[in-house]
Scaffold this active site. Sequence first.
Site, PDB file in Angstrom:
ATOM      1  N   SER A 107     -11.614 -58.021  12.185  1.00 42.24           N
ATOM      2  CA  SER A 107     -12.318 -58.997  11.344  1.00 42.24           C
ATOM      3  C   SER A 107     -11.754 -59.048   9.931  1.00 42.24           C
ATOM      4  CB  SER A 107     -13.802 -58.619  11.214  1.00 42.24           C
ATOM      5  OG  SER A 107     -14.448 -58.750  12.427  1.00 42.24           O
ATOM      6  N   HIS A 128     -12.156 -64.887  13.844  1.00 41.32           N
ATOM      7  CA  HIS A 128     -11.382 -64.405  14.989  1.00 41.32           C
ATOM      8  C   HIS A 128     -10.670 -65.562  15.681  1.00 41.32           C
ATOM      9  CE1 HIS A 128     -12.656 -60.148  15.397  1.00 41.32           C
ATOM     10  NE2 HIS A 128     -13.710 -60.567  14.745  1.00 41.32           N
ATOM     11  N   HIS A 141     -14.872 -60.005  22.189  1.00 37.40           N
ATOM     12  CA  HIS A 141     -15.872 -58.935  22.210  1.00 37.40           C
ATOM     13  C   HIS A 141     -16.742 -59.015  23.456  1.00 37.40           C
ATOM     14  CE1 HIS A 141     -14.914 -59.490  17.912  1.00 37.40           C
ATOM     15  NE2 HIS A 141     -15.126 -58.196  17.818  1.00 37.40           N
ATOM     16  N   TYR A 199     -19.787 -58.374  23.347  1.00 37.71           N
ATOM     17  CA  TYR A 199     -21.062 -58.980  22.929  1.00 37.71           C
ATOM     18  C   TYR A 199     -21.057 -60.503  22.980  1.00 37.71           C
ATOM     19  CZ  TYR A 199     -19.203 -59.698  18.124  1.00 37.71           C
ATOM     20  OH  TYR A 199     -18.474 -60.086  17.042  1.00 37.71           O
ATOM     21  N   GLU A 200     -19.866 -61.096  23.020  1.00 36.19           N
ATOM     22  CA  GLU A 200     -19.799 -62.559  23.151  1.00 36.19           C
ATOM     23  C   GLU A 200     -20.144 -63.005  24.568  1.00 36.19           C
ATOM     24  OE1 GLU A 200     -16.128 -64.441  21.344  1.00 36.19           O
ATOM     25  OE2 GLU A 200     -15.669 -62.336  21.065  1.00 36.19           O
ATOM     26  N   ALA A 233     -13.042 -53.701  11.949  1.00 33.35           N
ATOM     27  CA  ALA A 233     -13.983 -53.534  10.845  1.00 33.35           C
ATOM     28  C   ALA A 233     -15.118 -52.660  11.372  1.00 33.35           C
ATOM     29  CB  ALA A 233     -14.533 -54.891  10.420  1.00 33.35           C
ATOM     30  N   MET A 279     -18.150 -52.737  17.025  1.00 30.50           N
ATOM     31  CA  MET A 279     -18.466 -53.417  18.292  1.00 30.50           C
ATOM     32  C   MET A 279     -17.213 -53.787  19.089  1.00 30.50           C
ATOM     33  SD  MET A 279     -21.369 -55.953  16.750  1.00 30.50           S
ATOM     34  CE  MET A 279     -22.526 -55.387  15.505  1.00 30.50           C
ATOM     35  N   SER A 280     -16.158 -53.032  18.905  1.00 29.62           N
ATOM     36  CA  SER A 280     -14.906 -53.425  19.587  1.00 29.62           C
ATOM     37  C   SER A 280     -14.048 -52.205  19.883  1.00 29.62           C
ATOM     38  CB  SER A 280     -14.127 -54.397  18.697  1.00 29.62           C
ATOM     39  OG  SER A 280     -13.650 -53.723  17.535  1.00 29.62           O
ATOM     40  N   ASN A 313     -18.742 -51.709   5.272  1.00 28.84           N
ATOM     41  CA  ASN A 313     -20.129 -51.612   4.791  1.00 28.84           C
ATOM     42  C   ASN A 313     -20.669 -50.222   5.118  1.00 28.84           C
ATOM     43  OD1 ASN A 313     -19.959 -53.008   7.644  1.00 28.84           O
ATOM     44  ND2 ASN A 313     -21.900 -51.870   7.595  1.00 28.84           N
ATOM     45  N   HIS A 370     -22.104 -60.885   8.575  1.00 33.26           N
ATOM     46  CA  HIS A 370     -20.698 -60.955   8.979  1.00 33.26           C
ATOM     47  C   HIS A 370     -19.797 -61.383   7.807  1.00 33.26           C
ATOM     48  CE1 HIS A 370     -17.443 -61.056  11.816  1.00 33.26           C
ATOM     49  NE2 HIS A 370     -17.248 -62.360  11.687  1.00 33.26           N
TER      50      HIS A 370
HETATM   51  N1  HPA Z   1     -22.131 -51.917  12.703  1.00 32.92           N
HETATM   52  C1  HPA Z   1     -21.496 -52.405  13.784  1.00 32.92           C
HETATM   53  N2  HPA Z   1     -20.363 -53.068  13.722  1.00 32.92           N
HETATM   54  C2  HPA Z   1     -19.834 -53.297  12.499  1.00 32.92           C
HETATM   55  C3  HPA Z   1     -20.447 -52.833  11.331  1.00 32.92           C
HETATM   56  C4  HPA Z   1     -21.671 -52.115  11.434  1.00 32.92           C
HETATM   57  O1  HPA Z   1     -22.287 -51.669  10.443  1.00 32.92           O
HETATM   58  N3  HPA Z   1     -19.661 -53.227  10.298  1.00 32.92           N
HETATM   59  C5  HPA Z   1     -18.605 -53.889  10.830  1.00 32.92           C
HETATM   60  N4  HPA Z   1     -18.696 -53.937  12.174  1.00 32.92           N
END
Ligand code: HPA
Length: 280
Positions: free
Chosen positions: A37, A68, A90, A92-93, A120, A216-217, A240, A252
């Site tokens: 990301s 993406h 992903h 999750y998609e 990320a 998540m990847s 973050n 995001h």
């Molecule tokens: N959690 C899950 N996936 C992420 C995060 C997070 O805090 N930051 C970037 N991708």
Amino acid sequence: MEPAAEHLNLHEDALPFIRSIITGPPQRPALGLVLGSGLSQLAEIMDDAVTIATSDIPGYPESTVEGHEGCLIFGMLEGMPVVFVQGRLHVYEGHSVEESTYPIRLLAGMGVQRLIVTNAAGGIHPDCVPGTLMWITDHIAFAFRRIPAGKSPSPRPSGADQTPYDAAWTESAKDLADSLGVATRSGTYLWTLGPSYETKAEIRMFAKMGADAVGMSTVPEVVVARTFGMRVLGLSTITNFAAGLGQETLDHQEVLQVGRQVRDDLQRLIVSIVRDISNV
Ligand code: HPA
């Protein structure tokens, strides 16, 4: 040697299509790089780049996430033929693990033997503050999906301290980062399914489990890359604080923003890793 076609499980026209467009050395890339990301502009460092939209590649699943944009970019970097995957898929998609690893299987079919995976991630370890670059030295697959979607267990890395991430390559990349004055640390990445960010209680649990960062990847891609024998280097950009460890909200946009901030360091680092690749 490329893996047998039946293990790749690609659309039969996928590789011929790519070979009809990409000519010369990049037809056999030595290195693949998956861009996470906010990192898509890293592709600008390549020479003689040729871009193929993933939507044109037979059998390639459709990507839906902002930041993406789906394409494969072929070219030369420091004299080496490379391919960058922009726009990861992903789970999750709604993609299956099999679908989400389509790019990795394409790379395996092209003979790629080295893979750098970037992503990320949210920082869990106190040192993993936003903007940190973290080498992934191991992972926790907390999404409970079967990877790859085969029937029998895939081989475990041999040797007591082995993980899917190449220790020698990671060590040398870390040294290169030090010599460039780019601060990095190492840690364990935990894969959650998403797409919702975690709760504070989940992050407390993940911290106790030994996770340093959460995202998540990456994990499906790395496991599949290993089944094809690729050497893997994993690098998280901490965008973050994970839930409950910093400010209260996260979206995001923020993830993309921090990704952009560390881009220059990351760019210098990738160039330096590629330049040094024959030494590891
Ligand atoms: N959690 C899950 N996936 C992420 C995060 C997070 O805090 N930051 C970037 N991708």
